[in-house]
Motif scaffolding. Sequence first.
Motif, PDB file in Angstrom:
ATOM      1  N   LEU A  28       0.731  -1.319   0.093  1.00  0.00           N
ATOM      2  CA  LEU A  28       0.011  -0.030  -0.032  1.00  0.00           C
ATOM      3  C   LEU A  28       0.847   1.273   0.109  1.00  0.00           C
ATOM      4  O   LEU A  28       0.429   2.165  -0.654  1.00  0.00           O
ATOM      5  CB  LEU A  28      -0.909  -0.067   1.236  1.00  0.00           C
ATOM      6  CG  LEU A  28      -1.837  -1.214   1.140  1.00  0.00           C
ATOM      7  CD1 LEU A  28      -2.736  -1.057   2.410  1.00  0.00           C
ATOM      8  CD2 LEU A  28      -2.847  -0.726  -0.014  1.00  0.00           C
ATOM      9  N   SER A  29       2.111   1.220   0.741  1.00  0.00           N
ATOM     10  CA  SER A  29       2.792   2.371   0.864  1.00  0.00           C
ATOM     11  C   SER A  29       3.522   2.775  -0.515  1.00  0.00           C
ATOM     12  O   SER A  29       3.712   4.019  -0.914  1.00  0.00           O
ATOM     13  CB  SER A  29       3.797   2.410   1.678  1.00  0.00           C
ATOM     14  OG  SER A  29       4.773   1.116   1.328  1.00  0.00           O
ATOM     15  N   ASN A 167      -6.283  -7.588   6.505  1.00  0.00           N
ATOM     16  CA  ASN A 167      -7.005  -6.840   5.381  1.00  0.00           C
ATOM     17  C   ASN A 167      -8.002  -5.911   6.522  1.00  0.00           C
ATOM     18  O   ASN A 167      -8.235  -4.778   6.576  1.00  0.00           O
ATOM     19  CB  ASN A 167      -7.742  -7.684   4.623  1.00  0.00           C
ATOM     20  CG  ASN A 167      -9.026  -7.063   3.821  1.00  0.00           C
ATOM     21  OD1 ASN A 167      -8.970  -5.874   3.663  1.00  0.00           O
ATOM     22  ND2 ASN A 167     -10.096  -7.619   3.881  1.00  0.00           N
ATOM     23  N   ARG A 168      -8.735  -6.922   7.449  1.00  0.00           N
ATOM     24  CA  ARG A 168      -9.742  -6.320   8.441  1.00  0.00           C
ATOM     25  C   ARG A 168      -9.223  -5.400   9.390  1.00  0.00           C
ATOM     26  O   ARG A 168      -9.529  -4.457   9.641  1.00  0.00           O
ATOM     27  CB  ARG A 168     -10.272  -7.477   9.077  1.00  0.00           C
ATOM     28  CG  ARG A 168     -11.342  -7.089  10.176  1.00  0.00           C
ATOM     29  CD  ARG A 168     -12.409  -6.509   9.521  1.00  0.00           C
ATOM     30  NE  ARG A 168     -13.723  -6.190  10.559  1.00  0.00           N
ATOM     31  CZ  ARG A 168     -14.336  -5.233  10.409  1.00  0.00           C
ATOM     32  NH1 ARG A 168     -14.249  -4.235   9.497  1.00  0.00           N
ATOM     33  NH2 ARG A 168     -15.365  -4.895  11.469  1.00  0.00           N
ATOM     34  N   ILE A 169      -7.820  -5.697   9.742  1.00  0.00           N
ATOM     35  CA  ILE A 169      -6.996  -4.620  10.835  1.00  0.00           C
ATOM     36  C   ILE A 169      -6.945  -3.492   9.999  1.00  0.00           C
ATOM     37  O   ILE A 169      -7.040  -2.318  10.307  1.00  0.00           O
ATOM     38  CB  ILE A 169      -5.878  -5.391  11.216  1.00  0.00           C
ATOM     39  CG1 ILE A 169      -6.311  -6.469  12.135  1.00  0.00           C
ATOM     40  CG2 ILE A 169      -5.137  -4.386  12.144  1.00  0.00           C
ATOM     41  CD1 ILE A 169      -5.199  -7.485  12.519  1.00  0.00           C
ATOM     42  N   LEU A 170      -6.105  -3.513   8.620  1.00  0.00           N
ATOM     43  CA  LEU A 170      -5.775  -2.360   8.123  1.00  0.00           C
ATOM     44  C   LEU A 170      -7.038  -1.358   7.646  1.00  0.00           C
ATOM     45  O   LEU A 170      -7.086  -0.276   7.758  1.00  0.00           O
ATOM     46  CB  LEU A 170      -5.431  -2.740   6.510  1.00  0.00           C
ATOM     47  CG  LEU A 170      -3.614  -3.253   7.059  1.00  0.00           C
ATOM     48  CD1 LEU A 170      -3.149  -3.550   5.635  1.00  0.00           C
ATOM     49  CD2 LEU A 170      -2.942  -2.188   8.002  1.00  0.00           C
ATOM     50  N   HIS A 171      -8.101  -2.256   7.378  1.00  0.00           N
ATOM     51  CA  HIS A 171      -9.527  -1.585   7.084  1.00  0.00           C
ATOM     52  C   HIS A 171     -10.009  -0.636   8.558  1.00  0.00           C
ATOM     53  O   HIS A 171     -10.393   0.561   8.331  1.00  0.00           O
ATOM     54  CB  HIS A 171     -10.495  -2.374   6.979  1.00  0.00           C
ATOM     55  CG  HIS A 171     -12.024  -1.807   6.454  1.00  0.00           C
ATOM     56  ND1 HIS A 171     -12.034  -0.717   5.239  1.00  0.00           N
ATOM     57  CD2 HIS A 171     -13.134  -1.837   6.974  1.00  0.00           C
ATOM     58  CE1 HIS A 171     -13.349  -0.286   5.354  1.00  0.00           C
ATOM     59  NE2 HIS A 171     -13.896  -1.099   6.428  1.00  0.00           N
ATOM     60  N   LEU A 172      -9.985  -1.534   9.552  1.00  0.00           N
ATOM     61  CA  LEU A 172     -10.255  -0.756  10.920  1.00  0.00           C
ATOM     62  C   LEU A 172      -9.467   0.407  11.100  1.00  0.00           C
ATOM     63  O   LEU A 172      -9.818   1.604  11.677  1.00  0.00           O
ATOM     64  CB  LEU A 172     -10.144  -1.770  11.923  1.00  0.00           C
ATOM     65  CG  LEU A 172     -11.187  -2.774  12.226  1.00  0.00           C
ATOM     66  CD1 LEU A 172     -10.839  -3.774  13.068  1.00  0.00           C
ATOM     67  CD2 LEU A 172     -12.653  -2.233  12.476  1.00  0.00           C
ATOM     68  N   ALA A 173      -8.114   0.315  10.903  1.00  0.00           N
ATOM     69  CA  ALA A 173      -6.984   1.432  10.945  1.00  0.00           C
ATOM     70  C   ALA A 173      -7.548   2.764   9.960  1.00  0.00           C
ATOM     71  O   ALA A 173      -6.746   3.806  10.176  1.00  0.00           O
ATOM     72  CB  ALA A 173      -5.631   0.998  10.825  1.00  0.00           C
ATOM     73  N   ILE A 175      -6.250   2.991   7.132  1.00  0.00           N
ATOM     74  CA  ILE A 175      -5.358   3.027   6.309  1.00  0.00           C
ATOM     75  C   ILE A 175      -5.619   2.641   4.804  1.00  0.00           C
ATOM     76  O   ILE A 175      -4.959   3.525   4.109  1.00  0.00           O
ATOM     77  CB  ILE A 175      -4.175   1.807   6.837  1.00  0.00           C
ATOM     78  CG1 ILE A 175      -3.663   2.175   8.027  1.00  0.00           C
ATOM     79  CG2 ILE A 175      -2.956   2.040   5.718  1.00  0.00           C
ATOM     80  CD1 ILE A 175      -2.703   1.374   8.510  1.00  0.00           C
ATOM     81  N   ALA A 176      -6.303   1.871   4.519  1.00  0.00           N
ATOM     82  CA  ALA A 176      -6.583   1.851   3.094  1.00  0.00           C
ATOM     83  C   ALA A 176      -8.132   1.153   3.037  1.00  0.00           C
ATOM     84  O   ALA A 176      -8.752   0.596   3.933  1.00  0.00           O
ATOM     85  CB  ALA A 176      -5.885   0.718   2.366  1.00  0.00           C
ATOM     86  N   PRO A 177      -8.977   1.806   2.054  1.00  0.00           N
ATOM     87  CA  PRO A 177     -10.406   1.255   2.018  1.00  0.00           C
ATOM     88  C   PRO A 177     -10.300  -0.441   1.885  1.00  0.00           C
ATOM     89  O   PRO A 177      -9.475  -1.114   1.296  1.00  0.00           O
ATOM     90  CB  PRO A 177     -10.878   1.882   0.496  1.00  0.00           C
ATOM     91  CG  PRO A 177      -9.801   3.164   0.203  1.00  0.00           C
ATOM     92  CD  PRO A 177      -8.555   2.462   0.937  1.00  0.00           C
ATOM     93  N   LEU A 178     -11.502  -0.879   2.222  1.00  0.00           N
ATOM     94  CA  LEU A 178     -11.421  -2.193   2.183  1.00  0.00           C
ATOM     95  C   LEU A 178     -11.479  -2.652   0.610  1.00  0.00           C
ATOM     96  O   LEU A 178     -10.554  -3.772   0.796  1.00  0.00           O
ATOM     97  CB  LEU A 178     -13.201  -2.864   2.717  1.00  0.00           C
ATOM     98  CG  LEU A 178     -13.172  -4.178   3.032  1.00  0.00           C
ATOM     99  CD1 LEU A 178     -12.261  -4.708   3.841  1.00  0.00           C
ATOM    100  CD2 LEU A 178     -14.749  -4.432   3.479  1.00  0.00           C
ATOM    101  N   GLU A 179     -11.871  -1.910  -0.411  1.00  0.00           N
ATOM    102  CA  GLU A 179     -11.541  -2.695  -1.542  1.00  0.00           C
ATOM    103  C   GLU A 179     -10.125  -2.670  -1.825  1.00  0.00           C
ATOM    104  O   GLU A 179      -9.654  -3.457  -2.667  1.00  0.00           O
ATOM    105  CB  GLU A 179     -11.977  -1.690  -2.740  1.00  0.00           C
ATOM    106  CG  GLU A 179     -13.675  -1.223  -2.406  1.00  0.00           C
ATOM    107  CD  GLU A 179     -14.041  -0.400  -1.435  1.00  0.00           C
ATOM    108  OE1 GLU A 179     -13.435   0.566  -1.054  1.00  0.00           O
ATOM    109  OE2 GLU A 179     -14.910  -0.812  -0.568  1.00  0.00           O
TER     110      GLU A 179
END
Length: 188
Positions: A28-29, A167-173, A175-179
């Motif tokens: 993602l970065s 994926n779920r953790i990054l979405h909660l953060a 940081i990135a949309p779920l998509e």
Amino acid sequence: MYKKILIAITGASGQVYAKEILKMLNFLSSAETSEVHVVMTDTAKEVWKAELTNTPLPQPLLDNNSFYNPFASGSNCADIMIIVPTTMGTIGRIASGVSSDLITRAADVMLKERKPLILVPRENPYNLIHLRNMTTLTEAGATIAPASPEFYTKPTTLEELTKNMANRILHLAGIAPLETSRKFFTTG
């Protein structure tokens, strides 16, 4: 949007979740501007080597035994902090306001500055003290995201289960949309 992300890894089992989150953040970065920092407890380093044989430790690592770090101060804290996996000892120290190392101090700073703090406990079962500490942290503004894999996506491998959780953790953060993170899941 530029973000400073602090990934803290404690000595609980489940190092694979941290590894996958770091892999996704690297992916993602390249698409977003962010800087990722990693700090590990000494026990986490041992558990990482035991659970993730032949996988080098993330580099560079911040010194968990030093408070001489910007993340230990509210004037230069991270934008997001994820502690994955989180030991119940770490949760207890944070819930009690005990800053005994960089991880617990940075988490305390995240709470006082009202910044996103996500804790990923990998423990089963919980006792009443665990539940009360997690309640205290939730009331203080943290998000508790137990490492409970999803099965509705019909994963067929351990890697797919791990990617779903990361994926779920990054979405909660946020940081990135779920998509975006689901795209990684299907292509990464």
